[in-house]
Design an enzyme around this catalytic site. Structure first.
Site, PDB file in Angstrom:
ATOM      1  N   ASN A 173       0.826  -1.222   0.000  1.00 38.74           N
ATOM      2  CA  ASN A 173       0.000   0.000   0.000  1.00 38.74           C
ATOM      3  C   ASN A 173       0.853   1.261   0.000  1.00 38.74           C
ATOM      4  O   ASN A 173       0.637   2.169   0.796  1.00 38.74           O
ATOM      5  CB  ASN A 173      -0.930  -0.011   1.219  1.00 38.74           C
ATOM      6  CG  ASN A 173      -2.077   0.966   1.081  1.00 38.74           C
ATOM      7  OD1 ASN A 173      -2.486   1.304  -0.030  1.00 38.74           O
ATOM      8  ND2 ASN A 173      -2.584   1.429   2.193  1.00 38.74           N
ATOM      9  N   ARG A 204       8.265   6.348  -2.871  1.00 35.89           N
ATOM     10  CA  ARG A 204       8.377   6.324  -1.407  1.00 35.89           C
ATOM     11  C   ARG A 204       9.087   5.063  -0.941  1.00 35.89           C
ATOM     12  O   ARG A 204       9.880   5.102  -0.011  1.00 35.89           O
ATOM     13  CB  ARG A 204       6.992   6.385  -0.772  1.00 35.89           C
ATOM     14  CG  ARG A 204       6.543   7.772  -0.417  1.00 35.89           C
ATOM     15  CD  ARG A 204       5.356   7.727   0.537  1.00 35.89           C
ATOM     16  NE  ARG A 204       5.753   7.587   1.913  1.00 35.89           N
ATOM     17  CZ  ARG A 204       5.218   6.733   2.755  1.00 35.89           C
ATOM     18  NH1 ARG A 204       4.277   5.920   2.358  1.00 35.89           N
ATOM     19  NH2 ARG A 204       5.624   6.676   3.998  1.00 35.89           N
ATOM     20  N   LYS A 217      -0.284 -11.063  -1.756  1.00 31.16           N
ATOM     21  CA  LYS A 217       0.410 -10.337  -2.819  1.00 31.16           C
ATOM     22  C   LYS A 217       1.891 -10.219  -2.548  1.00 31.16           C
ATOM     23  O   LYS A 217       2.718 -10.458  -3.432  1.00 31.16           O
ATOM     24  CB  LYS A 217      -0.222  -8.960  -3.009  1.00 31.16           C
ATOM     25  CG  LYS A 217       0.299  -8.207  -4.205  1.00 31.16           C
ATOM     26  CD  LYS A 217       1.491  -7.362  -3.838  1.00 31.16           C
ATOM     27  CE  LYS A 217       2.070  -6.690  -5.068  1.00 31.16           C
ATOM     28  NZ  LYS A 217       3.272  -5.926  -4.718  1.00 31.16           N
ATOM     29  N   ASP A 255      -1.687  -6.814  -7.618  1.00 26.27           N
ATOM     30  CA  ASP A 255      -1.753  -5.522  -6.923  1.00 26.27           C
ATOM     31  C   ASP A 255      -2.830  -4.682  -7.611  1.00 26.27           C
ATOM     32  O   ASP A 255      -3.596  -5.200  -8.419  1.00 26.27           O
ATOM     33  CB  ASP A 255      -0.391  -4.823  -6.975  1.00 26.27           C
ATOM     34  CG  ASP A 255      -0.076  -4.304  -8.362  1.00 26.27           C
ATOM     35  OD1 ASP A 255      -0.518  -4.917  -9.334  1.00 26.27           O
ATOM     36  OD2 ASP A 255       0.599  -3.275  -8.476  1.00 26.27           O
TER      37      ASP A 255
END
Length: 287
Positions: free
Chosen positions: A124, A129, A217, A236
């Site tokens: 998530n 990032r 996943k 995903d």
DNA sequence: AGCCAGGGACTCC
DNA sequence: GGAGTCCATGGC
């Protein structure tokens, strides 16, 4: 079919003008996070404690490294990707379109342990990032690589000293506690990488699912990218969107994974990566 | 400003 | 086993 021309030298691997090796495709397709673009025509790749500098132009790619054999395997240079792509094209006519979006992709043989940590961070989260958090993790806990600006990926021993607060400061958010728990478990004999490597894909996934922060996943990604298991199909958000290009019937991610594995069988890992890359490029470039 | 990202844990039933 | 909800953070 053009035969791949690979030349091994003492501190360098040279790949001559090959459609099945494009370093940009390979690194920018979402399978790996510990790399950095250092100039318009160069990348720096860190695999655990080993590293390589890759320089490329229109005619060839040069992989400079002290660990030629390691990176020969890392870049999967023993595998014939023309054969794989032809196989996909022959069996699934519609697939050419997805291959065209990333002709030079190869499935990297990444360090198993680094892949486990990396994909827990990936959950998530977005790729920029993820890369940032992992680079900061290396800078904070890993060892400096001599004569470079980079740090090795931290060892399990080094990461075992980290606290939840440390990981929060890296920006790991709620994944910090998952990392702490997983790092603890990875230190046990049961979860030694050596043992995990000997398991069947089904057994491996079952074991990985016992780790905090690892769901279906992430387990599939670890099995595919960290243990070279091609009989999995990670689902995903992008692959979910891809599924609805083929079907209208609503399905859970779990079922979508089964759906694709049932189609692509032992080529699932490859097919997934080409499809994922296509979806990513569609969103980026509006192809 | 608000939705989204290589989703998972946890809690209900 | 399936459906709902909450979760940190920053990219865009």
């Amino acid at each position: 079919m053009i035969n791949m021309k690979v030349i091994k030298e003492k501190d360098c691997i040279i790949i001559e003008n090959d459609e099945s090796f494009n370093i940009v495709d390979i690194l920018e397709c979402g399978q790996v996070f510990s790399y950095k673009k250092t100039s318009d025509d160069a990348y720096f790749v860190i695999s655990f404690d080993k590293y390589a500098k890759i320089i490329f132009d229109k005619t060839n790619t040069k992989i400079f490294t002290k660990d030629v054999e390691y990176f020969y395997n890392y870049f999967d240079l023993n595998t014939d990707y023309e054969k794989i792509k032809n196989n996909l094209k022959t069996n699934f006519g519609y697939f050419s379109k997805y291959l065209d979006a990333g002709k030079g992709i190869r499935l990297l043989k990444q360090d198993s342990y680094q892949t486990i940590i990396s994909f827990i961070v990936s959950a998530n989260n977005n790729i920029k990032r993820i890369k940032n958090i992992l680079f900061k993790m290396s800078e904070k806990f890993g060892s400096k690589i001599e004569n470079t600006d980079f740090y090795a990926f931290p060892t399990l021993q080094q990461l075992s000293k980290a606290t939840v607060t440390d990981f929060n400061l890296l920006g790991a958010g709620y994944r910090s506690e998952y990392l702490i728990e997983t790092i603890k478990l990875l230190q046990t004999e049961e979860f030694s990488i050596k043992n995990l490597k000997n398991l069947t894909t089904k057994e491996l996934k079952k074991k990985l699912l016992m780790l905090k922060g690892v769901g279906p996943k992430v387990a599939d990604c670890i099995a595919l990218f960290g243990f070279s298991r091609m009989d999995v199909f990670p689902v995903d958000t992008w692959i979910r969107k891809a599924y609805y290009l083929f079907e209208t019937k609503k399905m859970s991610d779990d079922k979508i994974s089964d759906y694709f594995v049932n189609i692509y069988k032992d080529l699932s890992g490859y097919a997934q990566q080409y499809l994922y890359n296509y979806m990513l490029n569609v969103s980026k470039n509006n192809l």
